[in-house]
Design a protein around this motif. Structure first.
Motif, PDB file in Angstrom:
ATOM      1  N   GLY A 189       2.824   6.207 -33.304  1.00 39.96           N
ATOM      2  CA  GLY A 189       2.182   5.037 -32.727  1.00 39.96           C
ATOM      3  C   GLY A 189       2.266   3.809 -33.594  1.00 39.96           C
ATOM      4  N   ARG A 190       3.170   3.815 -34.569  1.00 37.02           N
ATOM      5  CA  ARG A 190       3.365   2.643 -35.425  1.00 37.02           C
ATOM      6  C   ARG A 190       4.847   2.506 -35.734  1.00 37.02           C
ATOM      7  NH1 ARG A 190      -0.022   4.037 -40.670  1.00 37.02           N
ATOM      8  NH2 ARG A 190      -1.480   4.851 -39.103  1.00 37.02           N
ATOM      9  N   ASP A 191       5.268   1.296 -36.081  1.00 37.99           N
ATOM     10  CA  ASP A 191       6.637   1.087 -36.548  1.00 37.99           C
ATOM     11  C   ASP A 191       6.687   1.587 -37.988  1.00 37.99           C
ATOM     12  OD1 ASP A 191       7.019  -0.137 -34.123  1.00 37.99           O
ATOM     13  OD2 ASP A 191       6.825  -2.163 -34.908  1.00 37.99           O
ATOM     14  N   LEU A 192       7.539   2.581 -38.245  1.00 36.69           N
ATOM     15  CA  LEU A 192       7.481   3.291 -39.525  1.00 36.69           C
ATOM     16  C   LEU A 192       8.829   3.351 -40.214  1.00 36.69           C
ATOM     17  CD1 LEU A 192       5.654   5.038 -41.419  1.00 36.69           C
ATOM     18  CD2 LEU A 192       6.465   7.031 -40.131  1.00 36.69           C
ATOM     19  N   LEU A 193       8.865   2.847 -41.455  1.00 37.60           N
ATOM     20  CA  LEU A 193      10.022   3.031 -42.338  1.00 37.60           C
ATOM     21  C   LEU A 193       9.772   4.263 -43.196  1.00 37.60           C
ATOM     22  CD1 LEU A 193      11.981   0.489 -44.482  1.00 37.60           C
ATOM     23  CD2 LEU A 193      10.914   2.446 -45.613  1.00 37.60           C
ATOM     24  N   THR A 194      10.773   5.113 -43.302  1.00 38.71           N
ATOM     25  CA  THR A 194      10.648   6.314 -44.136  1.00 38.71           C
ATOM     26  C   THR A 194      11.823   6.414 -45.085  1.00 38.71           C
ATOM     27  OG1 THR A 194       9.521   7.475 -42.317  1.00 38.71           O
ATOM     28  CG2 THR A 194      10.341   8.813 -44.136  1.00 38.71           C
ATOM     29  N   ALA A 195      11.520   6.666 -46.356  1.00 40.17           N
ATOM     30  CA  ALA A 195      12.555   6.925 -47.356  1.00 40.17           C
ATOM     31  C   ALA A 195      12.589   8.434 -47.598  1.00 40.17           C
ATOM     32  CB  ALA A 195      12.245   6.179 -48.654  1.00 40.17           C
ATOM     33  N   TYR A 196      13.737   9.046 -47.332  1.00 39.30           N
ATOM     34  CA  TYR A 196      13.893  10.490 -47.467  1.00 39.30           C
ATOM     35  C   TYR A 196      14.637  10.801 -48.762  1.00 39.30           C
ATOM     36  CZ  TYR A 196      12.869  10.589 -42.425  1.00 39.30           C
ATOM     37  OH  TYR A 196      12.291  10.439 -41.191  1.00 39.30           O
ATOM     38  N   TYR A 197      14.069  11.664 -49.569  1.00 37.87           N
ATOM     39  CA  TYR A 197      14.735  12.134 -50.785  1.00 37.87           C
ATOM     40  C   TYR A 197      14.058  13.449 -51.177  1.00 37.87           C
ATOM     41  CZ  TYR A 197      10.685   9.736 -52.881  1.00 37.87           C
ATOM     42  OH  TYR A 197       9.416   9.315 -53.200  1.00 37.87           O
ATOM     43  N   GLU A 198      14.285  13.939 -52.369  1.00 39.53           N
ATOM     44  CA  GLU A 198      13.669  15.205 -52.779  1.00 39.53           C
ATOM     45  C   GLU A 198      12.241  14.953 -53.251  1.00 39.53           C
ATOM     46  OE1 GLU A 198      15.885  17.744 -55.314  1.00 39.53           O
ATOM     47  OE2 GLU A 198      17.710  17.661 -54.100  1.00 39.53           O
ATOM     48  N   VAL A 199      11.316  15.018 -52.316  1.00 38.80           N
ATOM     49  CA  VAL A 199       9.903  14.813 -52.601  1.00 38.80           C
ATOM     50  C   VAL A 199       9.260  16.179 -52.839  1.00 38.80           C
ATOM     51  CG1 VAL A 199       7.708  13.948 -51.719  1.00 38.80           C
ATOM     52  CG2 VAL A 199       9.837  12.736 -51.181  1.00 38.80           C
ATOM     53  N   ASP A 200       8.781  16.405 -54.048  1.00 41.77           N
ATOM     54  CA  ASP A 200       8.153  17.686 -54.391  1.00 41.77           C
ATOM     55  C   ASP A 200       7.030  17.413 -55.382  1.00 41.77           C
ATOM     56  OD1 ASP A 200       7.391  20.201 -55.227  1.00 41.77           O
ATOM     57  OD2 ASP A 200       9.436  21.002 -55.266  1.00 41.77           O
ATOM     58  N   TYR A 201       5.816  17.233 -54.873  1.00 46.40           N
ATOM     59  CA  TYR A 201       4.684  16.894 -55.731  1.00 46.40           C
ATOM     60  C   TYR A 201       4.134  18.096 -56.479  1.00 46.40           C
ATOM     61  CZ  TYR A 201       4.404  12.073 -54.215  1.00 46.40           C
ATOM     62  OH  TYR A 201       4.676  10.740 -54.009  1.00 46.40           O
ATOM     63  N   LEU A 202       4.574  19.285 -56.142  1.00 47.88           N
ATOM     64  CA  LEU A 202       4.120  20.467 -56.870  1.00 47.88           C
ATOM     65  C   LEU A 202       4.939  20.675 -58.135  1.00 47.88           C
ATOM     66  CD1 LEU A 202       2.189  22.880 -56.862  1.00 47.88           C
ATOM     67  CD2 LEU A 202       3.914  24.155 -55.564  1.00 47.88           C
ATOM     68  N   ARG A 203       6.266  20.541 -58.011  1.00 52.41           N
ATOM     69  CA  ARG A 203       7.153  20.818 -59.140  1.00 52.41           C
ATOM     70  C   ARG A 203       7.649  19.559 -59.853  1.00 52.41           C
ATOM     71  NH1 ARG A 203       8.204  24.192 -55.000  1.00 52.41           N
ATOM     72  NH2 ARG A 203       8.115  26.434 -55.371  1.00 52.41           N
ATOM     73  N   ASN A 204       7.660  18.433 -59.146  1.00 53.35           N
ATOM     74  CA  ASN A 204       8.207  17.218 -59.757  1.00 53.35           C
ATOM     75  C   ASN A 204       7.450  15.980 -59.288  1.00 53.35           C
ATOM     76  OD1 ASN A 204       9.867  15.455 -61.149  1.00 53.35           O
ATOM     77  ND2 ASN A 204      11.514  15.521 -59.637  1.00 53.35           N
ATOM     78  N   PRO A 205       6.167  15.862 -59.635  1.00 56.65           N
ATOM     79  CA  PRO A 205       5.384  14.700 -59.187  1.00 56.65           C
ATOM     80  C   PRO A 205       5.912  13.379 -59.729  1.00 56.65           C
ATOM     81  CG  PRO A 205       4.156  15.994 -60.794  1.00 56.65           C
ATOM     82  CD  PRO A 205       5.354  16.801 -60.416  1.00 56.65           C
ATOM     83  N   LYS A 206       6.383  13.379 -60.982  1.00 60.78           N
ATOM     84  CA  LYS A 206       6.887  12.142 -61.583  1.00 60.78           C
ATOM     85  C   LYS A 206       8.127  11.661 -60.853  1.00 60.78           C
ATOM     86  CE  LYS A 206       8.235  10.080 -66.005  1.00 60.78           C
ATOM     87  NZ  LYS A 206       8.432  10.318 -67.461  1.00 60.78           N
ATOM     88  N   GLY A 207       9.045  12.568 -60.573  1.00 60.25           N
ATOM     89  CA  GLY A 207      10.258  12.201 -59.854  1.00 60.25           C
ATOM     90  C   GLY A 207       9.973  11.777 -58.426  1.00 60.25           C
ATOM     91  N   SER A 208       8.982  12.418 -57.809  1.00 56.98           N
ATOM     92  CA  SER A 208       8.617  12.067 -56.433  1.00 56.98           C
ATOM     93  C   SER A 208       8.080  10.646 -56.354  1.00 56.98           C
ATOM     94  CB  SER A 208       7.584  13.061 -55.890  1.00 56.98           C
ATOM     95  OG  SER A 208       8.118  14.370 -55.838  1.00 56.98           O
ATOM     96  N   ASN A 209       7.311  10.248 -57.355  1.00 56.67           N
ATOM     97  CA  ASN A 209       6.733   8.908 -57.360  1.00 56.67           C
ATOM     98  C   ASN A 209       7.704   7.847 -57.863  1.00 56.67           C
ATOM     99  OD1 ASN A 209       4.181   9.165 -56.203  1.00 56.67           O
ATOM    100  ND2 ASN A 209       3.304   9.970 -58.094  1.00 56.67           N
ATOM    101  N   TYR A 210       8.780   8.260 -58.528  1.00 59.04           N
ATOM    102  CA  TYR A 210       9.744   7.292 -59.050  1.00 59.04           C
ATOM    103  C   TYR A 210      10.297   6.438 -57.906  1.00 59.04           C
ATOM    104  CZ  TYR A 210      13.967   5.372 -61.204  1.00 59.04           C
ATOM    105  OH  TYR A 210      14.948   4.512 -61.655  1.00 59.04           O
ATOM    106  N   TRP A 211      10.804   7.093 -56.859  1.00 60.32           N
ATOM    107  CA  TRP A 211      11.375   6.345 -55.743  1.00 60.32           C
ATOM    108  C   TRP A 211      10.283   5.753 -54.861  1.00 60.32           C
ATOM    109  CZ3 TRP A 211      15.978   4.842 -56.462  1.00 60.32           C
ATOM    110  CH2 TRP A 211      16.920   5.638 -57.108  1.00 60.32           C
ATOM    111  N   ARG A 212       9.170   6.456 -54.725  1.00 65.25           N
ATOM    112  CA  ARG A 212       8.079   5.927 -53.902  1.00 65.25           C
ATOM    113  C   ARG A 212       7.595   4.580 -54.446  1.00 65.25           C
ATOM    114  NH1 ARG A 212       2.341   6.633 -54.161  1.00 65.25           N
ATOM    115  NH2 ARG A 212       1.362   6.226 -52.132  1.00 65.25           N
TER     116      ARG A 212
END
Length: 451
Positions: free
Chosen positions: A235-258
């Protein structure tokens, strides 16, 4: 007293809230990957603690948990799973922090247990430090009218959100709480410098007002899109960036691109587009089927898409750059209306000479758009909107037609060569071009002169 809202039987609430007592032998069942399903299926109700030996909160809970297991022996069994050695079971049940307590009924997960364990600031912090957002009410006493309303609202929404409350206002001091208040705490893993991690609810408490507040604030500027929460983001216009998001094993890497997405998004916040990040492995089928993208597109770099409320789709074809400039250019083009929509389409036929013309998705939309343009300019005596079947007619000199559709602008009464039109294919794009090229002001349908 602090209560982190219970979803469990009253008996469990009562016993786990008791002070610890050391016991000689453990009455807590120790389960593993190999026997978890078999053992849990044997019991009508069972409480399971998922823990890590190094976890300080787990170590603090251990004696209380042992004591509760002894008191409930023969009534409700208590079990535990060491997630450092039984990762398959912990991952299967979405364990993202320690300790995590879950109630199982006949081997099936029934609910998470967020009941009282103790009343310290440390436990409040532990409750907030969760994979999902938390909503906590701070009240002056158990007889508070606002507390009663909060509990009613929490009961109505507890299947969708995490709620807790305390009647010790002192626990809220470090969060700026001095009087009765409700705060929404976004997940700590998503904390960032672009927005506040805590949001205060300032209205009178009711189920409808609290529901509206949570809906408007829980996701923040750039949430982690998952298969579980995607319906709430529709119900909203949504931009999504897809990459290897894994907050359990790699929170730092997940937030790098975010963080890089958020840095660019902060420049366009007022323009009505929402943003998110997602694990491309989780949405691989959707990326391939609906956007023509796969795991190989972009390698480790994020792949970016936009899906609007109307179902229009756009993909960023330029490689995502670490400075965010590519994403910035993509958004500038999107808001300027210059992006070409992505359509899942067969190739446009090189030759279309058969008696039955082939229309593919990429050309289907352009036919109605061109007809609409003709209707809007039907009253203009100086503009002719025309079309010619290049497969049934010789193409005049000066017009190079290699594919379909090909559009040209021919100035009236001039010796200038026809100009090939390379702009957007929306009606507004055609009109904008004609305003610039035509010798007279356009007259739109209804006799209105467009200056």
């Amino acid at each position: 007293m602090t209560t982190l809202l219970s979803l469990s039987p009253f008996l469990l609430l009562s016993v786990i809230g008791l002070s610890a007592a050391l016991v000689a032998a453990s009455d807590v069942l120790e389960l593993s990957d190999g026997d978890f399903d078999y053992t849990s299926a044997e019991h009508e109700t069972m409480l399971v603690e998922f823990f890590a030996p190094w976890c300080g909160h787990c170590q603090k809970l251990a004696p209380e948990y042992e004591s509760a297991a002894t008191k409930l022996k023969g009534i409700v069994p208590l079990a535990k799973v060491d997630c450092t050695t039984n990762s398959e079971t912990c991952s299967r049940f979405g364990v993202n922090g320690y300790p995590t307590l879950k109630i199982f009924r006949n081997g099936e997960e029934a609910s998470s247990y967020d009941g009282p364990r103790s009343c310290s600031e440390e436990d409040m912090d532990s409750f907030i430090n969760h994979f999902d957002a938390s909503v906590i009410g701070f009240f002056s006493g158990s007889d508070s009218e606002q507390l009663a309303e909060f509990q009613k609202a929490a009961s109505a929404m507890r299947d969708s959100y995490r709620f807790g409350h305390t009647t010790d206002l002192g626990l809220g001091l470090k969060h700026g709480v001095e009087t009765e208040s409700v705060l929404l705490f976004r997940p700590p893993r998503l904390n960032n410098k672009f927005e506040e991690s805590e949001v205060k609810f300032d209205e009178g408490i009711s189920t409808s007002s609290l529901r509206r507040f949570i809906r408007d604030n829980i996701f923040g500027m750039c949430p982690h899109l998952t298969s579980e929460n995607r319906d709430k983001l529709k119900g909203r216009d949504l931009l999504t960036a897809y990459y290897e998001v894994d907050y359990l094993r790699n929170p730092k890497g997940s937030n790098y691109w975010r963080n890089r997405v958020m840095k660019v998004a902060s420049q366009f916040q007022s323009q009505g587009l929402s943003y998110s990040v997602a694990d491309r492995r989780e949405f691989l089928e959707e990326l391939e089927d609906e956007f023509g993208l796969g795991l190989s597109d972009g390698g480790e770099l994020p792949m970016v898409t936009i899906r609007t409320r109307e179902g229009h789709k756009y993909t960023m074809r330029e490689e995502f750059t670490r400075d965010g400039k590519a994403l910035e250019r993509f958004l500038e083009e999107y808001f300027a209306g210059r992006l070409k929509r992505y359509l899942k389409s067969q190739p446009v036929p090189e030759s279309n000479k058969g008696p039955v013309k082939v229309v593919v998705a990429e050309t289907f939309e352009e036919i109605p758009k061109y007809n609409e343009l003709g209707e809007q300019l039907s009253s203009d005596p100086n503009i002719v909107i025309a079309k010619m079947d290049a497969t049934a007619n010789d193409v005049p000199s000066g017009y190079d037609v290699q594919g379909f559709p090909t559009i040209y602008f021919a100035p009236a009464g001039k010796k200038e060569a026809p100009k090939r039109y390379e702009g957007g294919r929306e009606v507004k794009d055609f009109l904008s071009y004609l305003k610039k090229e035509a010798a007279h002001s356009l007259v739109l349908s209804g006799g209105r002169e467009d200056l």
